[in-house]
Design an enzyme around this catalytic site. Structure first.
Site, PDB file in Angstrom:
ATOM      1  N   ASP A  43     -10.156  -7.265   2.495  1.00 28.99           N
ATOM      2  CA  ASP A  43      -9.662  -6.057   1.851  1.00 28.99           C
ATOM      3  C   ASP A  43     -10.767  -5.012   1.904  1.00 28.99           C
ATOM      4  OD1 ASP A  43      -7.033  -5.820  -0.286  1.00 28.99           O
ATOM      5  OD2 ASP A  43      -8.455  -4.165  -0.232  1.00 28.99           O
ATOM      6  N   ASP A  69     -12.970  -2.930   6.578  1.00 31.69           N
ATOM      7  CA  ASP A  69     -12.078  -1.831   6.902  1.00 31.69           C
ATOM      8  C   ASP A  69     -11.339  -2.274   8.162  1.00 31.69           C
ATOM      9  OD1 ASP A  69     -10.828   0.462   7.853  1.00 31.69           O
ATOM     10  OD2 ASP A  69     -12.519   1.789   7.422  1.00 31.69           O
ATOM     11  N   ASN A  96      -0.721  -9.035   6.326  1.00 34.30           N
ATOM     12  CA  ASN A  96      -0.060  -8.272   5.264  1.00 34.30           C
ATOM     13  C   ASN A  96      -0.485  -6.813   5.179  1.00 34.30           C
ATOM     14  OD1 ASN A  96       0.994  -7.763   2.351  1.00 34.30           O
ATOM     15  ND2 ASN A  96      -1.232  -7.579   2.162  1.00 34.30           N
ATOM     16  N   TYR A 161       4.325   5.283  10.705  1.00 33.39           N
ATOM     17  CA  TYR A 161       4.482   4.036   9.951  1.00 33.39           C
ATOM     18  C   TYR A 161       5.725   3.281  10.420  1.00 33.39           C
ATOM     19  CZ  TYR A 161       5.069   0.910   5.929  1.00 33.39           C
ATOM     20  OH  TYR A 161       5.237  -0.202   5.118  1.00 33.39           O
ATOM     21  N   LYS A 165       5.854  -0.350  12.247  1.00 38.77           N
ATOM     22  CA  LYS A 165       6.537  -1.478  11.623  1.00 38.77           C
ATOM     23  C   LYS A 165       7.654  -2.023  12.503  1.00 38.77           C
ATOM     24  CE  LYS A 165       4.177  -2.123   7.896  1.00 38.77           C
ATOM     25  NZ  LYS A 165       3.467  -3.405   7.708  1.00 38.77           N
ATOM     26  N   THR A 196       5.227  -2.543  -6.369  1.00 39.64           N
ATOM     27  CA  THR A 196       3.806  -2.702  -6.654  1.00 39.64           C
ATOM     28  C   THR A 196       3.353  -1.545  -7.542  1.00 39.64           C
ATOM     29  OG1 THR A 196       3.160  -1.392  -4.733  1.00 39.64           O
ATOM     30  CG2 THR A 196       3.453  -3.765  -4.396  1.00 39.64           C
TER      31      THR A 196
END
Length: 254
Positions: A43, A69, A96, A161, A165, A196
């Site tokens: 992370d 990163d 993820n 994005y 995806k 989230t």
């Protein structure tokens, strides 16, 4: 915390999770650790990641964190190597990490395009490349790539994005074909709107929530554990004949 199914095949498995410090990633880290797996996660955010490690270590689980990163492939590879030293050769990869920053199509520059692809697609390729030798040596493994239903919905204001995806589906199917001979399974999960903390803070409005509930078959908010439960099953031997597929965890939104 809600009890969930136990998968004996995940006990002592070495699991790598990208973006495992918050959101869906934190649920994955927590739930795989609770199965008795040895979990290493990457992370970019140190504080929440270190807090998660402290929480799970205090509870007796085996968890390690490496800062990276993921847009920088050298940092990705170094982080994976460091985590391998701590938890062992990896048998499960959960790709993820992602970032659904909105962007107007007319404002996209080549540099911004490359940066968005790096954070949402490119690192999945190189994380898989880094762990596949571990899985080939063991003649067993599972890679779970994370897509999104956003491109299926035709969501606007995030063209890079949604392009990234949608590409994950093709990437998943290609890897599954190439590495099935090594008993390596490759699947993808396409989450819907998972509530989230980030989603609630940035994008959730009363109007958007009403639209979501109207379109979803299930009339409830989806939470990170909904995705984690699915990932546990796919990574376990209970799904040992499943590969080359994508599964939507979206409450019937699409």
């Amino acid at each position: 915390m809600t009890e969930i199914a136990t998968y004996p095949s995940l006990r002592d498995a070495a699991v790598l999770i990208t973006g495992g410090g918050s959101g869906i990633g934190a649920a994955l880290t927590r739930r795989f650790a609770q199965q008795g797996a040895r979990v290493g996660f990457l992370d970019i955010a140190d504080a929440p990641s270190q807090a998660l490690v402290a929480e799970l270590t205090e509870a007796g689980h085996k968890v390690a964190f490496a800062h990276a990163d993921l847009r920088r492939i050298d940092e990705l590879k170094a982080g994976i190597a460091a985590l391998r030293e701590q938890v062992g050769p990896f048998g499960v990869l959960l790709n993820n990490a992602a970032h659904d920053e909105r962007h107007a199509f007319a404002d996209i520059t080549p540099d911004y395009f490359d940066e968005r692809i790096a954070v949402n697609l490119k690192h999945q390729f190189f994380a898989a490349q880094a762990v596949l030798p571990d899985m080939q040596a063991a003649q067993k493994g599972c890679i779970i790539n994370f897509g999104s239903v956003s491109w299926m919905l035709g969501q606007g204001n995030m063209a890079i994005y949604t392009a990234a995806k949608s590409a994950i589906l093709g990437f998943t199917r290609s890897l599954a074909r190439d590495y099935g001979k090594d008993n390596i399974r490759v699947l993808s999960i396409a989450p819907g709107w998972i509530m989230t903390e980030r989603q609630r803070d940035l994008w959730l409005t009363p109007e958007a929530d009403r639209d979501r509930l109207e379109r979803q078959c299930l009339k409830r908010a989806l939470v990170p554990d909904d995705v984690a439960r699915t990932a546990l099953f796919f990574a376990s031997d209970e799904a040992g004949a499943m590969t080359n597929q994508s599964y939507l965890v979206d409450g019937g939104w699409v």
